[in-house]
Design a protein around this motif. Structure first.
Motif, PDB file in Angstrom:
ATOM      1  N   LEU A 198      20.623  -2.685   6.611  1.00  0.00           N
ATOM      2  CA  LEU A 198      20.845  -1.301   6.171  1.00  0.00           C
ATOM      3  C   LEU A 198      19.738  -0.828   5.229  1.00  0.00           C
ATOM      4  O   LEU A 198      19.302   0.330   5.299  1.00  0.00           O
ATOM      5  N   ASP A 200      16.648  -1.879   5.209  1.00  0.00           N
ATOM      6  CA  ASP A 200      15.455  -1.629   6.035  1.00  0.00           C
ATOM      7  C   ASP A 200      15.553  -0.265   6.721  1.00  0.00           C
ATOM      8  O   ASP A 200      14.568   0.476   6.811  1.00  0.00           O
ATOM      9  N   GLU A 201      16.741   0.074   7.203  1.00  0.00           N
ATOM     10  CA  GLU A 201      16.931   1.365   7.866  1.00  0.00           C
ATOM     11  C   GLU A 201      16.729   2.515   6.874  1.00  0.00           C
ATOM     12  O   GLU A 201      16.161   3.558   7.215  1.00  0.00           O
ATOM     13  N   GLU A 204      13.140   3.371   6.434  1.00  0.00           N
ATOM     14  CA  GLU A 204      12.646   4.219   7.514  1.00  0.00           C
ATOM     15  C   GLU A 204      13.086   5.671   7.304  1.00  0.00           C
ATOM     16  O   GLU A 204      12.306   6.614   7.519  1.00  0.00           O
ATOM     17  N   GLN A 205      14.337   5.861   6.856  1.00  0.00           N
ATOM     18  CA  GLN A 205      14.817   7.212   6.575  1.00  0.00           C
ATOM     19  C   GLN A 205      14.028   7.849   5.429  1.00  0.00           C
ATOM     20  O   GLN A 205      13.751   9.058   5.439  1.00  0.00           O
TER      21      GLN A 205
END
Length: 562
Positions: A198, A200-201, A204-205
Motif C-alpha cells: 500500500l 508503494d502504491e 505512485e499516487q
C-alpha cells in the motif's frame, strides 16, 4: 440558426479574429516606411480573404465593408492615392468596425448594426480623394484605447478552459494533498507485506499528484507577446492624440506568465504606456533637434529571473529631470532634502499619491493618479517596481512579478505551534540569532551582519502569539528595494512549492499576511506578505535611530539561503 450554420459561423469567427489581427499589425507596420508595397499587398490579400469568407456565410455588411476597404488599398498599391496618416487611421477604424460586426456574430446578433455604413461612406470618399477622417478622431480613439483595452484582449482571459475552473482545479489539488497525507499517516500503522504494498502504491499516487499540479500550473501560463502586442494600437493612437509619434517594440514575447498575473497587471501597464508617451516621448520637432528619430520607441522586454518574470518598460524619450522632481518633492513636503537622495530613491517618490510634475491635466495625463495606481497594483500581486532614468536618454521601469499567483516557492518556518511560509524570492539568507540581539520576549532589536547593523523583529511578538521563544532562534533575512531586515522565528522547516489559497473576508486586512497554504503534512500555514512587513510593520516596530544607524553603515553584499 441550425447547428450546421452555428458551426460554420463559429469557424468563421475564429478565422476572422486572426485575419483582423494580421491586418492591424500590417497597417501599423506601414507607418514605419519599410517595404510599403509588400505590406499593402499583405493587407489586400487578408482583406480579400475576409470579404470572401463573410460573403460565403451571408454576412453582407462585413463583405461590403471589406469591398470598400479593398478599393482604398488597391488605389494605394497603384499610387492613385497617397499613403498618409489619415488614410492609415481610416483603415484602422475599418478594422474596428469589422471587429464590432464579428462580435455581433458571436452574440448571435447577425447584421443588426448599421454603424459600419458610415465607415464605408468615408472609405468611398477617401478613394475619391476626399477627407479620410473627421476632426478629433485621434482624441476619441486614444480615449477609447486608454479607458477600455480589455475588449481587444479577450483571447487572453481564457485558455481553452476558463481561468476560474483552473483556480478550482488548483484548490482541489490542495485537498488531494490533505487526503493523501491522512492516508499516509494511517498506512504507517499497517504492518507486513500488505502495508508495504500500500505504501508503494501511495508513492505512485504522490507522483501522479505532483504531475497533475504541474500540468494545471502549465495550463495557466500564456506567452506575454500577444498580450503586449494588443497595446501597439494603443501606443500609436495615444501618441498621435498627444502630438507625438511612437511605436511599440516587444522583445522576448515567448516568455510565459500566469494568466492571472496578466489580468491583474493590465491596468498598470496601460498607465505606464500612457506616462511614457505623455511625459517621456518628445514632440517630433524636439526629437529631430536632439538628433533622434522623430518617432519614439517604447520597448517591452520580458525575461525569466529569480523564479519570476522581469519586465522592463523603456522609452527613448527625454528622461526624468532630477531638479524638477526634487522641486516638486520639496513643494509637496515629501522629503526635507530631496537633492541629497540617490536617483532610485528620488525617482521612487513619483509613486506617491497625487505626485505629478505636469503643469496641466487632460484626459490623458496630469492628474497625479497613474503611478500610484501602478505601485499599488504591482504590490497587490507580490511584485516590485523601480525606476531608472537618464535625462535626455529615456526612462526604464523595472518590474519584478511572480511567475504565477497559484503557487509559490516558499520557505516554511515555525513559531511555536504555528507555521508560516515566506516567499523565497524575498529571502537573502538564514542564520542563527546572535545572543543578546533581542531581549527575552522583546519584539525588536538590532543584530550585526557582515559589519552592518540590521534591524530584526521577532514574529512571535509581532503577531501576538504568546509563549516563550526557544533558547536558539533563527533569523530569515529578507529584502525589499535595498531595505533589509531580519525576521526572527523558532525554526526553519525547509523550502518547497506551495499552492496559494486566498484569505477569507475576515482575514484580508490582517497586516503582513497575504494568503494561506496547505503544507506537506496537511497543516495550514499563513503566507507572509514581505512587502507589507518591510514597507510598514517592521519600519514601525524598529526605532528610527536604529534605521538611521543602518542607513549610515557601509553596504555589504547579500547572502544566499542556508
Amino acid at each position: 440558426m441550425d447547428s450546421e450554420r452555428d458551426e460554420l459561423l463559429h469557424t468563421f469567427v475564429a478565422e476572422a479574429h486572426e485575419i483582423l489581427d494580421e491586418i492591424e499589425r500590417a497597417l501599423l507596420q506601414l507607418e514605419t516606411g519599410r517595404d510599403v508595397y509588400d505590406v499593402l499587398q499583405r493587407v489586400f490579400r487578408a482583406t480579400h480573404t475576409l470579404k470572401g469568407s463573410a460573403g460565403s456565410v451571408g454576412l453582407g455588411g462585413l463583405s461590403d465593408l471589406g469591398h470598400a476597404a479593398e478599393d482604398v488599398i488597391e488605389a494605394l498599391c497603384r499610387g492613385d492615392l497617397p499613403l498618409t496618416t489619415p488614410v492609415v487611421s481610416l483603415l484602422l477604424e475599418t478594422v474596428d468596425a469589422a471587429r464590432r460586426l464579428v462580435a455581433e456574430v458571436e452574440r448571435g446578433q447577425v447584421e443588426r448594426s448599421t454603424s459600419h455604413q458610415e465607415v464605408i461612406a468615408r472609405l468611398q470618399e477617401a478613394r475619391r480623394g476626399g477627407p479620410a477622417e473627421p476632426q478629433g478622431a485621434w482624441a476619441t480613439s486614444a480615449r477609447r484605447a486608454t479607458e477600455d483595452d480589455a475588449e481587444g484582449a479577450t483571447s487572453i482571459k481564457s485558455i481553452r478552459v476558463a481561468v476560474e475552473k483552473l483556480d478550482r482545479m488548483a484548490d482541489l489539488i490542495g485537498e488531494l494533498t490533505l487526503g493523501r497525507n491522512r492516508i499516509v499517516r494511517t498506512l504507517r500503522a499497517v504492518r507486513g507485506e500488505a502495508g508495504a504494498a500500500l505504501r508503494d502504491e501511495m508513492e505512485e499516487q504522490d507522483r501522479l499528484c505532483r504531475e497533475l499540479e504541474e500540468a494545471v500550473r502549465a495550463a495557466r501560463m500564456v506567452p506575454v507577446g500577444p498580450w503586449f502586442r494588443h497595446y501597439e494600437r494603443t501606443v500609436r493612437d495615444l501618441a498621435h492624440a498627444h502630438g507625438r509619434l511612437a511605436r511599440l517594440v516587444v522583445v522576448h514575447g515567448d516568455v510565459e506568465v500566469d494568466t492571472a498575473v496578466v489580468e491583474r497587471f493590465r491596468d498598470a501597464l496601460t498607465h505606464l504606456l500612457r506616462n511614457a508617451i505623455c511625459h517621456g516621448i518628445e514632440a517630433p520637432e524636439a526629437r529631430r533637434a536632439a538628433g533622434k528619430d522623430p518617432c519614439g520607441t517604447i520597448t517591452l522586454h520580458a525575461a525569466h529571473e529569480r523564479g519570476g518574470i522581469a519586465l522592463r518598460i523603456s522609452d527613448d524619450g527625454a528622461g526624468m529631470r532630477r531638479e524638477r522632481i526634487a522641486a516638486r518633492v520639496r513643494a509637496l513636503g515629501r522629503h526635507p532634502a530631496p537633492d541629497a537622495l540617490p536617483d532610485h530613491e528620488l525617482f521612487g517618490l513619483v509613486f506617491e499619491p497625487g505626485f505629478s510634475t505636469a503643469t496641466e491635466s487632460s484626459h490623458l495625463a496630469g492628474r497625479g493618479m497613474g503611478m500610484d495606481v501602478v505601485r499599488r497594483r504591482v504590490e497587490s500581486i507580490q511584485g516590485t517596481i523601480r525606476i531608472e532614468s537618464r535625462e535626455g536618454h529615456g526612462t526604464s521601469l523595472l518590474i519584478q512579478l511572480p511567475l504565477t499567483l497559484a503557487t509559490i516557492e516558499g520557505l516554511s518556518v515555525g513559531i511555536g505551534d504555528e507555521r508560516y511560509v515566506i516567499p523565497l524570492r524575498a529571502v537573502l539568507a538564514c542564520c542563527d540569532l546572535p545572543r543578546g540581539s533581542l531581549a527575552h520576549g522583546g519584539a525588536q532589536g538590532l543584530m550585526v551582519r557582515r559589519g552592518r547593523a540590521l534591524p530584526c523583529v521577532r514574529l512571535r511578538a509581532l503577531f501576538g502569539l504568546g509563549g516563550s521563544p526557544p533558547p536558539d532562534e533563527r533569523v530569515v533575512i529578507v529584502a525589499l528595494d535595498g531595505f533589509e531586515a531580519g525576521l526572527v522565528v523558532d525554526s526553519l522547516d525547509g523550502e518547497g512549492r506551495t499552492v496559494v489559497k486566498p484569505l477569507g473576508q475576515l482575514f484580508r486586512r490582517v497586516p503582513g499576511i497575504s494568503g494561506s497554504t496547505i503544507l506537506g503534512d496537511g497543516s495550514v500555514a499563513m503566507i507572509l506578505d514581505v512587502d507589507a512587513l518591510l514597507g510598514g510593520v517592521v519600519r514601525d516596530a524598529v526605532p528610527a535611530d536604529a534605521l538611521d544607524e543602518r542607513r549610515s553603515a557601509p553596504s555589504a553584499a547579500g547572502g544566499s539561503p542556508g
